[in-house]
Design a protein around this motif. Structure first.
Motif, PDB file in Angstrom:
ATOM      1  N   VAL A  52       1.611   1.862  -4.823  1.00  0.00           N
ATOM      2  CA  VAL A  52       2.149   1.462  -3.532  1.00  0.00           C
ATOM      3  C   VAL A  52       3.301   2.389  -3.161  1.00  0.00           C
ATOM      4  N   ILE A  53       4.023   2.829  -4.022  1.00  0.00           N
ATOM      5  CA  ILE A  53       5.165   3.733  -3.673  1.00  0.00           C
ATOM      6  C   ILE A  53       4.375   5.051  -3.286  1.00  0.00           C
ATOM      7  N   ASN A  83      -2.767   4.489   5.164  1.00  0.00           N
ATOM      8  CA  ASN A  83      -1.881   4.004   3.929  1.00  0.00           C
ATOM      9  C   ASN A  83      -1.255   2.694   3.959  1.00  0.00           C
ATOM     10  N   ALA A  84      -1.017   1.935   5.212  1.00  0.00           N
ATOM     11  CA  ALA A  84      -0.511   0.957   5.519  1.00  0.00           C
ATOM     12  C   ALA A  84      -1.146  -0.229   5.377  1.00  0.00           C
ATOM     13  N   ASP A  85      -0.926  -1.300   4.926  1.00  0.00           N
ATOM     14  CA  ASP A  85      -1.339  -2.669   4.958  1.00  0.00           C
ATOM     15  C   ASP A  85      -1.452  -3.133   6.552  1.00  0.00           C
ATOM     16  N   ARG A  86      -0.207  -3.044   7.392  1.00  0.00           N
ATOM     17  CA  ARG A  86      -0.328  -2.983   8.766  1.00  0.00           C
ATOM     18  C   ARG A  86       0.565  -2.312   9.624  1.00  0.00           C
ATOM     19  N   PHE A  87       0.490  -1.884  10.778  1.00  0.00           N
ATOM     20  CA  PHE A  87       0.743  -0.803  11.206  1.00  0.00           C
ATOM     21  C   PHE A  87       1.256  -1.205  13.033  1.00  0.00           C
ATOM     22  N   TYR A 135       3.909  -1.926   7.374  1.00  0.00           N
ATOM     23  CA  TYR A 135       4.217  -2.852   6.457  1.00  0.00           C
ATOM     24  C   TYR A 135       3.274  -2.488   5.011  1.00  0.00           C
ATOM     25  N   PHE A 136       3.806  -2.797   4.067  1.00  0.00           N
ATOM     26  CA  PHE A 136       2.915  -2.766   2.624  1.00  0.00           C
ATOM     27  C   PHE A 136       3.278  -3.829   1.817  1.00  0.00           C
ATOM     28  N   HIS A 137       2.070  -4.614   1.304  1.00  0.00           N
ATOM     29  CA  HIS A 137       2.008  -5.658   0.537  1.00  0.00           C
ATOM     30  C   HIS A 137       2.260  -5.533  -0.822  1.00  0.00           C
TER      31      HIS A 137
END
Lengths: 111, 276
Positions: free
Chosen positions: B167-168, B246-250, B265-267
């Motif tokens: 995730v990082i 790379n994002a879960d939501r943008f 956003y990243f879960h």
């Protein structure tokens, strides 16, 4: 090796076919910096890059390069495609990386 | 393949940066590029970066993607700022007189793959149990020498609190692309990192020229970059697509002449594939 043979060897996609596929390729040059290619690429080299904007066609023409190979599945933008068609600069494409395409070609030419 | 072997094959010399025993530094793959956006999009953990770009962005990019070392080609030498950053990040820097084409060819013939296996990093998310952590960082527009410092700080913070390394890596890539957009196109901006047990959020607010057509700007390869930006290794039209990937939501909003807002956003917890 002609450009036609090279395209077959590397299983490249032909993105812009206008140009000379019978030209004898002298080797490769890999760079994304146009000024570097202007300075250092040799005549009838294939140019391996991920740059896609229209100046690539002008650089390839000025340096009399055999073709441009776009890596990582990149596609030229509209202006680049148009310019390459006008200048008869062949553009080939591959999903492979700069590293891999350079690797295969370098080792082929060394044989 | 070890860094010592690479050094031998390329007849490369150490020019500074992180001091590590090259016989003990293992390299799993290689990436050759002068465009840092392509490295951010396609680079892998544990690889060696071959590049002709010698400014500090080469080391920032290597650090963000988790590259182990950087080799400068055509006998190029990194500048002072770049050397200092590489020392701080523990990344060894080498230079070879060979051109990119030849350097890639030699390493390829020795069996180094172009694409490594995605790093098998362990989940370390159990370290996250505190309340939401929030930090904000100023970003100076048009200042390329400082560019990337907010993103590396974000990465350091996430490492310190034990977030999943996969995730990082995604957060760091998105942060860096977003930060570079502020540096290239805005007068000033701010990046805010917020971490809760379930979510990492990056918010960017900038005062700048804004984006007239977001749909167009989201297309891979679309760019309004100047030649100067391209020579810095950026501006290849990969920035926003890279962030989205790379994002879960943008979410992105922009007003021409005012500025651009990004929320990324990243879960945490439910791991997704490192690479879509």
């Amino acid at each position: 090796m002609t450009l036609k043979e090279l395209a077959g060897l590397l299983t490249l996609n032909v993105i812009q076919p206008q140009g000379n596929f019978d030209v004898v390729v002298t080797g490769g040059y890999t760079s994304d910096l146009l000024s570097d290619v202007m300075g250092n690429a040799k005549e009838r080299n294939v140019w391996i890059t991920c740059q896609t904007h229209e100046n690539i066609a002008a650089v390839a023409k000025l340096k009399n390069l055999a073709a441009i190979i776009l890596v990582n599945g990149r596609k030229p933008d509209e202006a680049a495609l148009k310019k390459a068609r006008e200048e008869k600069v062949v553009i080939l494409g591959t999903p492979e990386s700069e590293f891999a395409i350079s690797g295969v070609l370098y080792n082929h030419f060394k044989k | 393949m070890t860094l010592l072997e690479i050094q031998t094959f390329l007849q490369a010399e150490f020019v500074g940066g992180g001091r590590r025993n090259p016989a003990e530094v293992e390299i799993v793959s290689a990436c050759g590029s002068d465009l840092m956006s392509d490295v951010l999009a396609f680079g892998r953990q544990g690889e060696i970066l071959l590049t002709g770009l010698t400014n500090a962005q080469s080391v920032r990019t290597a650090d963000i993607i988790g590259a182990v070392a950087v080799v400068y080609i055509r006998g190029k030498r990194p500048d002072e700022e770049c050397l200092a950053l590489a020392r701080e990040k523990g990344i060894p820097l080498l230079t070879t007189r060979k051109m990119m084409y030849e350097a890639c060819g030699i390493l390829y013939s020795r069996g180094l793959p172009g694409v490594g296996d995605p790093a098998e990093a362990e989940t370390a998310a159990d370290g996250v149990e505190a309340d939401a952590l929030t930090r904000s960082f100023e970003i100076a527009g048009r200042n390329f020498s400082r560019a990337g410092s907010a993103s590396t700080t974000v990465k350091d913070i996430l490492e310190d609190i034990g977030i999943d390394p996969l995730v990082i890596r995604r957060v760091a890539i998105a942060a860096y692309e977003a930060e570079m957009n502020v540096v290239m196109y805005a007068d000033r901006g701010e990046m805010t990192l917020s971490v809760t047990p379930a979510l990492v959020t990056l918010s960017l607010r900038d005062e700048g020229q804004g984006i007239p057509d977001i749909g167009l700007a989201m297309q891979e390869g679309y760019s309004t970059a100047t030649p100067e930006m391209r020579e810095m290794g950026f501006g290849a039209g990969m920035g926003l697509p890279n962030i989205k990937k790379n994002a879960d939501r943008f979410e992105i909003t922009s007003e021409v002449g005012r500025g651009t807002n990004l929320d990324i956003y990243f879960h945490l917890g439910n791991r997704r594939e490192n690479r879509a």
